[in-house]
Design a protein around this motif. Structure first.
Motif, short mmCIF file in Angstrom:
data_model
loop_
_atom_site.label_atom_id
_atom_site.label_comp_id
_atom_site.label_asym_id
_atom_site.label_seq_id
_atom_site.Cartn_x
_atom_site.Cartn_y
_atom_site.Cartn_z
N LEU A 223 0.62 -1.40 -0.21
CA LEU A 223 -0.22 -0.02 0.12
C LEU A 223 0.75 1.33 0.11
N SER A 224 0.75 2.01 -0.73
CA SER A 224 0.84 3.70 -1.23
C SER A 224 0.84 4.30 -0.62
N VAL A 225 0.94 5.67 -0.10
CA VAL A 225 -0.11 6.87 -0.07
C VAL A 225 0.91 7.56 0.02
N PHE A 226 0.17 9.13 -0.99
CA PHE A 226 1.44 10.15 -1.17
C PHE A 226 -0.24 11.27 -0.28
N TYR A 227 0.50 11.98 0.44
CA TYR A 227 -0.51 12.81 1.62
C TYR A 227 -0.51 14.45 0.92
N TRP A 228 -1.04 15.08 1.46
CA TRP A 228 -0.41 16.39 1.41
C TRP A 228 -1.46 17.72 2.25
N ILE A 229 -1.04 18.97 2.36
CA ILE A 229 -1.98 19.72 2.89
C ILE A 229 -2.03 21.06 1.96
N ASP A 230 -2.93 21.42 1.75
CA ASP A 230 -3.33 22.38 0.88
C ASP A 230 -4.06 23.66 1.56
N GLY A 231 -3.72 24.52 2.43
CA GLY A 231 -4.30 25.10 2.97
C GLY A 231 -5.45 24.82 4.23
N GLN A 232 -6.69 24.94 4.08
CA GLN A 232 -7.45 24.02 4.96
C GLN A 232 -8.54 22.94 4.39
N LEU A 233 -7.78 22.29 3.54
CA LEU A 233 -8.18 20.17 3.25
C LEU A 233 -6.61 19.89 3.54
N GLY A 234 -7.01 18.71 3.10
CA GLY A 234 -5.32 17.71 3.72
C GLY A 234 -6.05 16.66 2.46
N TYR A 235 -5.23 16.02 2.42
CA TYR A 235 -5.48 15.52 0.87
C TYR A 235 -4.77 13.94 0.72
N ALA A 236 -5.06 12.95 1.33
CA ALA A 236 -4.48 11.74 0.91
C ALA A 236 -4.93 10.82 -0.37
N LEU A 237 -3.70 9.80 -1.17
CA LEU A 237 -4.40 9.08 -2.57
C LEU A 237 -3.50 7.92 -1.75
N SER A 238 -4.06 7.46 -2.20
CA SER A 238 -3.35 5.71 -1.76
C SER A 238 -4.27 4.30 -2.61
N ALA A 239 -2.86 3.45 -3.20
CA ALA A 239 -3.41 2.48 -3.34
C ALA A 239 -2.63 1.67 -3.27
N SER A 240 -2.46 0.70 -3.55
CA SER A 240 -1.93 -0.76 -4.52
C SER A 240 -0.66 -0.62 -5.68
N LEU A 241 -0.05 0.19 -5.45
CA LEU A 241 0.77 0.36 -6.75
C LEU A 241 2.05 1.28 -6.01
N PRO A 242 3.16 1.04 -7.54
CA PRO A 242 4.62 1.58 -6.62
C PRO A 242 5.17 3.16 -6.82
N LYS A 243 5.97 2.90 -6.27
CA LYS A 243 5.44 4.66 -5.71
C LYS A 243 6.04 5.81 -7.31
N ARG A 244 6.64 5.59 -7.90
CA ARG A 244 6.59 6.27 -9.44
C ARG A 244 5.26 6.38 -10.04
N GLU A 245 4.06 4.99 -10.17
CA GLU A 245 3.03 5.04 -10.78
C GLU A 245 2.13 5.76 -10.03
N LEU A 246 1.78 6.03 -8.54
CA LEU A 246 1.07 6.50 -8.11
C LEU A 246 1.93 7.90 -8.25
N GLY A 247 3.13 8.04 -7.76
CA GLY A 247 2.74 9.41 -8.06
C GLY A 247 2.83 10.59 -9.16
N LYS A 248 2.66 9.29 -10.02
CA LYS A 248 2.14 10.62 -11.92
C LYS A 248 0.58 10.69 -11.78
N ILE A 249 0.03 10.10 -10.80
CA ILE A 249 -1.25 9.93 -10.90
C ILE A 249 -1.87 11.38 -9.69
N ALA A 250 -0.27 11.26 -8.75
CA ALA A 250 -0.86 12.17 -7.66
C ALA A 250 -0.51 13.71 -8.07
N ASP A 251 0.70 13.99 -9.35
CA ASP A 251 0.57 14.84 -9.61
C ASP A 251 -0.62 15.26 -10.05
N ALA A 252 -1.10 14.71 -11.64
CA ALA A 252 -1.88 14.69 -11.45
C ALA A 252 -3.07 15.41 -11.31
#
Length: 261
Positions: A223-252
């Motif tokens: 399980l991979s998770v990219f997470y960040w806070i932007d202003g008053q909202l926190g986001y977390a994108l989770s998937a059973s994917l390699p870091k590079r692949e999930l990172g591209k989705i997180a960028d989008a």
């Protein structure tokens, strides 16, 4: 001959491995006759497996010296006399404080506040619980996307817009409202690719005044998770994917959220 009704509790007991043996034959017969219930039990078993994979290793971690000292009779100053109570206190503190640190030890953690750690941990748990669901992975399906967005936006008190990920091979299947960790409700959007692999975007309302954080990443098991806070909202994108692949989705996802602001 009348057939005994099978309860939801019995199905859960079967999935959890605690069903009394004398009830097993009746439950097995019921599942053979009701494949939809058999699919639910399989989904619950998969949820249990994923949750164990995420958190069982915490039980193998050494209890920190400070917790052992806090649980000792000398440190208690007579307040806790029973050894069982001392041990229970240490275990509760270890799980409450250690689960987040164990799950997030893959990230750099530099300058991270408690809020991003909690955000990623909660998102990972929600992902593990709901993505295996066969019949009810979401509360509101993508066919009612306008209603879903309006409902979740109203509950979180801010305008939400699920990113369009079809260029990356994922389509929105819906979303749900979840309880937060003290800062109000949370939205979860779920996506699926053509092969049935799912990813989730977890959106939480953060406390006012928190500074923006850069992308952070953690991985435990598959399980991979990219997470960040932007202003008053926190986001977390989770998937059973390699870091590079999930990172591209997180960028989008991040780019679309920025455009929508």
């Amino acid at each position: 001959m009348t057939t005994q009704a099978i309860s939801e509790a019995q199905l859960h007991a079967l999935a959890d491995g605690v069903l009394p043996e004398e009830q097993r034959a009746a439950i097995d017969a019921h599942l053979r006759a009701h494949p939809e219930d058999a699919a639910r039990v399989d989904a619950w078993r998969e949820q249990n497996r994923q949750l164990r994979a995420l958190f069982d290793p915490v039980l193998d971690d050494a209890v920190p010296p400070a917790l052992r000292q806090a649980a000792s009779p000398a440190a208690a100053n007579g307040a806790w006399r029973r050894p069982a109570m001392q041990a229970a206190a240490a275990i509760v503190l270890l799980i409450a404080g250690g689960a987040g640190g164990w799950l997030l030890r893959g990230g750099d953690g530099t300058g991270a506040s408690a809020s991003p750690l909690t955000l990623a941990r909660s998102a990972a748990i929600a992902h593990a619980v709901y993505t295996p669901e066969v019949r009810h992975p979401v509360e509101v399906g993508a066919a009612q996307e306008a209603h879903l967005v309006q409902w979740l936006s109203k509950r979180l008190g801010t305008q939400l817009q699920p990113p369009a990920l079809s260029p990356l091979g994922y389509h929105l299947i819906g979303g749900r409202l979840l309880p937060g960790d003290g800062d109000g409700p949370v939205a979860q959007f779920m996506y699926e690719d053509g092969g049935g692999k799912r990813l989730t975007l977890y959106v939480a309302k953060e406390r006012a005044g928190r500074q923006e954080t850069a992308f952070r990443y953690t991985q435990e098991k598959d399980l991979s998770v990219f997470y960040w806070i932007d202003g008053q909202l926190g986001y977390a994108l989770s998937a059973s994917l390699p870091k590079r692949e999930l990172g591209k989705i997180a960028d989008a996802v991040y780019a679309q959220l920025e455009q929508a602001r």
